[in-house]
Design an enzyme around this catalytic site. Structure first.
Site, mmCIF file in Angstrom:
data_model
loop_
_atom_site.group_PDB
_atom_site.id
_atom_site.type_symbol
_atom_site.label_atom_id
_atom_site.label_comp_id
_atom_site.label_asym_id
_atom_site.label_seq_id
_atom_site.Cartn_x
_atom_site.Cartn_y
_atom_site.Cartn_z
ATOM 1 C CE1 TYR A 77 14.070 -7.756 5.213
ATOM 2 C CE2 TYR A 77 12.748 -9.374 6.350
ATOM 3 C CZ TYR A 77 13.626 -9.051 5.343
ATOM 4 O OH TYR A 77 14.067 -10.007 4.481
ATOM 5 C CE1 TYR A 134 17.125 -19.081 8.336
ATOM 6 C CE2 TYR A 134 15.331 -18.010 7.166
ATOM 7 C CZ TYR A 134 16.142 -18.092 8.267
ATOM 8 O OH TYR A 134 15.990 -17.220 9.303
ATOM 9 C CD GLU A 155 7.896 -14.202 -4.990
ATOM 10 O OE1 GLU A 155 7.552 -15.309 -4.522
ATOM 11 O OE2 GLU A 155 7.078 -13.301 -5.205
#
Length: 164
Positions: free
Chosen positions: A133, A28, A86
């Site tokens: 986000y 991706y 991460e």
């Protein structure tokens, strides 16, 4: 239709699934050949005596669809630990169904429970997840730019260490 979302901590026997999801994430992120990690690496560093990371696995209607891999960091300014995320990845089939939000909510709960003061993570500049986000209230760290060094640079610089 949302479906039944379940989030749980990963176990050593999940290393193969985690690695498969990491490889999907690399595809991706347009770096399919960049993953050199092995299942043994994940077991050793995530489930051995000295754990370098923890991971959450997400399933939707019983099928594994995503993960979040994280570890503690420390803020000298706050004087307490924080969390570095991460990787967070949700398979395309499960996107926009609440899985990413559920993973982040669980991470936030873990951070609060452990007394962590911050959650840090990086997002590629082209990644459309930035809007996701931001809708959750997270902000880019505009005055900070990420830096890093790979193994070759580390080895080169380590040669200057007089302690060797």
């Amino acid at each position: 239709m949302k479906g039944d979302i379940a989030i749980r901590f990963a176990r050593a026997e999940d290393a193969g699934l985690i690695l498969a999801l990491v490889r999907e994430l690399a595809r991706y992120e347009r770096a399919p050949g960049a993953v050199v990690a092995t299942e043994a690496d994940l077991v050793r560093h995530g489930f051995g005596r000295e754990r370098a990371f923890e991971a959450l696995l997400a399933s939707l209607d019983g099928e594994p669809v995503g993960f979040a891999l994280f570890y503690p960091v420390f803020s000298t300014w706050l004087g307490r630990p924080g969390m570095f995320l991460e990787d967070l990845y949700v398979r395309e089939v499960a996107r926009r169904r609440g899985v990413g939000r559920a993973l982040l909510a669980r991470l936030a709960a873990i951070a609060v429970e452990r007394g962590y003061g911050r959650l840090h993570f990086n997002v590629l500049t082209w990644n459309p997840a930035k809007g996701f986000y931001e809708r959750l209230g997270m902000e880019p760290r505009a005055q900070w730019q990420g830096y890093g060094a790979g193994e070759q640079v580390l080895r080169h610089l380590a040669q200057e260490d007089r302690g060797q």
